[in-house]
Design an enzyme around this catalytic site. Structure first.
Site, PDB file in Angstrom:
ATOM      1  N   HIS A  65       0.815  -1.226   0.000  1.00 17.83           N
ATOM      2  CA  HIS A  65       0.000   0.000   0.000  1.00 17.83           C
ATOM      3  C   HIS A  65       0.852   1.282   0.000  1.00 17.83           C
ATOM      4  O   HIS A  65       1.975   1.293   0.506  1.00 17.83           O
ATOM      5  CB  HIS A  65      -0.910   0.016   1.232  1.00 17.83           C
ATOM      6  N   HIS A  99      11.092  -1.085 -13.135  1.00 15.61           N
ATOM      7  CA  HIS A  99      10.869  -2.524 -13.293  1.00 15.61           C
ATOM      8  C   HIS A  99      11.028  -3.193 -11.931  1.00 15.61           C
ATOM      9  O   HIS A  99      12.103  -3.109 -11.329  1.00 15.61           O
ATOM     10  CB  HIS A  99      11.880  -3.094 -14.296  1.00 15.61           C
TER      11      HIS A  99
HETATM   12  C1  LIG Z   1      23.261  -6.220  -9.094  1.00 11.87           C
HETATM   13  C2  LIG Z   1      23.715  -6.664 -10.471  1.00 11.87           C
HETATM   14  C3  LIG Z   1      23.015  -5.797 -11.533  1.00 11.87           C
HETATM   15  C4  LIG Z   1      25.210  -6.462 -10.503  1.00 11.87           C
HETATM   16  O1  LIG Z   1      25.709  -6.785 -11.747  1.00 11.87           O
HETATM   17  P1  LIG Z   1      27.197  -6.285 -12.138  1.00 11.87           P
HETATM   18  O2  LIG Z   1      27.252  -4.804 -12.137  1.00 11.87           O
HETATM   19  O3  LIG Z   1      27.543  -7.002 -13.394  1.00 11.87           O
HETATM   20  O4  LIG Z   1      28.066  -6.730 -10.893  1.00 11.87           O
HETATM   21  P2  LIG Z   1      29.091  -7.940 -10.774  1.00 11.87           P
HETATM   22  O5  LIG Z   1      28.454  -9.227 -11.197  1.00 11.87           O
HETATM   23  O6  LIG Z   1      30.374  -7.518 -11.400  1.00 11.87           O
HETATM   24  O7  LIG Z   1      29.270  -8.034  -9.191  1.00 11.87           O
HETATM   25  C5  LIG Z   1      29.913  -7.008  -8.460  1.00 11.87           C
HETATM   26  C6  LIG Z   1      29.971  -7.454  -7.003  1.00 11.87           C
HETATM   27  O8  LIG Z   1      28.649  -7.509  -6.466  1.00 11.87           O
HETATM   28  C7  LIG Z   1      28.327  -8.841  -6.046  1.00 11.87           C
HETATM   29  N1  LIG Z   1      26.934  -9.075  -6.419  1.00 11.87           N
HETATM   30  C8  LIG Z   1      26.383  -8.939  -7.652  1.00 11.87           C
HETATM   31  N2  LIG Z   1      25.067  -9.170  -7.609  1.00 11.87           N
HETATM   32  C9  LIG Z   1      24.787  -9.483  -6.338  1.00 11.87           C
HETATM   33  C10 LIG Z   1      23.581  -9.814  -5.689  1.00 11.87           C
HETATM   34  N3  LIG Z   1      22.417  -9.860  -6.341  1.00 11.87           N
HETATM   35  N4  LIG Z   1      23.628 -10.051  -4.361  1.00 11.87           N
HETATM   36  C11 LIG Z   1      24.796  -9.977  -3.679  1.00 11.87           C
HETATM   37  N5  LIG Z   1      25.970  -9.652  -4.247  1.00 11.87           N
HETATM   38  C12 LIG Z   1      25.970  -9.415  -5.571  1.00 11.87           C
HETATM   39  C13 LIG Z   1      29.307  -9.747  -6.782  1.00 11.87           C
HETATM   40  O9  LIG Z   1      29.495 -10.942  -6.067  1.00 11.87           O
HETATM   41  C14 LIG Z   1      30.519  -8.865  -6.821  1.00 11.87           C
HETATM   42  O10 LIG Z   1      31.135  -8.876  -5.558  1.00 11.87           O
HETATM   43  P3  LIG Z   1      32.736  -8.768  -5.395  1.00 11.87           P
HETATM   44  O11 LIG Z   1      33.130  -7.427  -5.976  1.00 11.87           O
HETATM   45  O12 LIG Z   1      32.934  -8.859  -3.911  1.00 11.87           O
HETATM   46  O13 LIG Z   1      33.300  -9.907  -6.156  1.00 11.87           O
HETATM   47  C15 LIG Z   1      23.323  -8.155 -10.778  1.00 11.87           C
HETATM   48  O14 LIG Z   1      24.195  -9.056 -10.125  1.00 11.87           O
HETATM   49  C16 LIG Z   1      21.889  -8.473 -10.326  1.00 11.87           C
HETATM   50  O15 LIG Z   1      21.610  -8.938  -9.200  1.00 11.87           O
HETATM   51  N6  LIG Z   1      20.921  -8.215 -11.242  1.00 11.87           N
HETATM   52  C17 LIG Z   1      19.534  -8.440 -11.017  1.00 11.87           C
HETATM   53  C18 LIG Z   1      19.022  -9.411 -12.083  1.00 11.87           C
HETATM   54  C19 LIG Z   1      17.546  -9.642 -11.959  1.00 11.87           C
HETATM   55  O16 LIG Z   1      16.986  -9.783 -10.875  1.00 11.87           O
HETATM   56  N7  LIG Z   1      16.884  -9.689 -13.099  1.00 11.87           N
HETATM   57  C20 LIG Z   1      15.469  -9.915 -13.155  1.00 11.87           C
HETATM   58  C21 LIG Z   1      15.048  -9.995 -14.585  1.00 11.87           C
HETATM   59  S1  LIG Z   1      13.329 -10.294 -14.739  1.00 11.87           S
END
Ligand SMILES: CC(C)(COP(=O)(O)OP(=O)(O)OC[C@H]1O[C@@H](n2cnc3c(N)ncnc32)[C@H](O)[C@@H]1OP(=O)(O)O)[C@@H](O)C(=O)NCCC(=O)NCCS
Length: 208
Positions: free
Chosen positions: A137, A146
């Site tokens: 709410h 998104h």
């Molecule tokens: C947050 C996100 C965008 C980061 O992507 P990125 O910029 O490519 O980051 P990286 O994969 O290089 O990760 C960077 C750091 O964050 C950490 N990390 C990335 N995503 C994380 C998450 N969801 N939770 C916890 N830690 C995360 C990695 O382990 C890395 O840590 P380190 O530097 O200690 O090694 C991606 O991991 C994510 O969670 N995207 C959401 C996807 C989603 O839900 N999509 C739905 C589609 S319908």
């Protein structure tokens, strides 16, 4: 335009997100898709439907209002800006979604199966409330937000335009997330986030 004609829309974007939008449309029967388009000419069909190149089929493109069926917030925004003269004027809501009568949801937004949007919330234009997501709410979501599958947005949360909340993330009540932020999958956000923050973990910490 007869009744059947006036129910027709075109879909622009023919990837996985568009397939789910087709399911929304099938669930309600309120509209039907006339033509499918994608800028990527290597995509020629979607679930058996022919996908047209917009540049080669301008007449069909302009014939019916468009829903931009693209998951990426930034690409969706670019397409909305480019095609704004002929966009569909309503939101599309799957029949299994639980959406309070007492909300405002603006044009071009889509609500996927089993999502919940509770009373007194406002959802901006061209947002995606993905499968199983909960928007409690009194939330306010800007345009092009998104909310990914199974994310939980607790009551009174504000989310700025263009922000992407990852799958299964939790935002505790009454916090404010800035514009064009990215909240990682499974992240638990317990404090406000400024514009352009990318945050992950529990509790959420900013990353580059
Ligand atoms: C947050 C996100 C965008 C980061 O992507 P990125 O910029 O490519 O980051 P990286 O994969 O290089 O990760 C960077 C750091 O964050 C950490 N990390 C990335 N995503 C994380 C998450 N969801 N939770 C916890 N830690 C995360 C990695 O382990 C890395 O840590 P380190 O530097 O200690 O090694 C991606 O991991 C994510 O969670 N995207 C959401 C996807 C989603 O839900 N999509 C739905 C589609 S319908």
């Amino acid at each position: 335009m007869n009744n059947k004609e006036s129910r027709k829309i075109n879909l622009y974007g023919a990837s996985g997100h568009a397939k789910v939008i087709l399911d929304i449309i099938a669930s309600t029967g309120d509209v039907e898709v006339a033509y499918f388009f994608d800028d990527d000419e290597s995509i020629t069909s979607l679930l058996g439907h022919e996908v047209l190149s917009p540049s080669d089929h301008q007449d069909q493109l302009n014939q019916y209002p468009l829903i931009i069926s693209v998951g990426s917030n930034s690409v969706r925004k670019q397409l909305v800006n480019r095609l704004e003269s002929n966009l569909f004027s309503k939101a599309l809501i799957h029949s299994s979604a639980q959406v309070s009568e007492a909300i405002a949801i603006k044009e071009g937004s889509v609500v996927m199966p089993l999502a919940v949007i509770n009373t007194s919330s406002i959802v901006g234009k061209h947002c995606i409330i993905n499968s199983g997501a909960v928007v409690e709410h009194d939330c306010e979501l800007g345009d092009f937000v998104h909310i990914s599958p199974n994310a939980t947005i607790c009551g009174g949360v504000q989310i700025g335009k263009g922000t992407h909340i990852g799958a299964g993330a939790i935002l505790i009540p009454n916090i404010s997330i800035g514009e064009n932020c990215v909240v990682g999958a499974g992240t638990v956000v317990i404090n406000d986030l400024p514009n352009h923050t990318k945050a992950v973990g529990n509790p959420a910490r900013p990353i580059q």
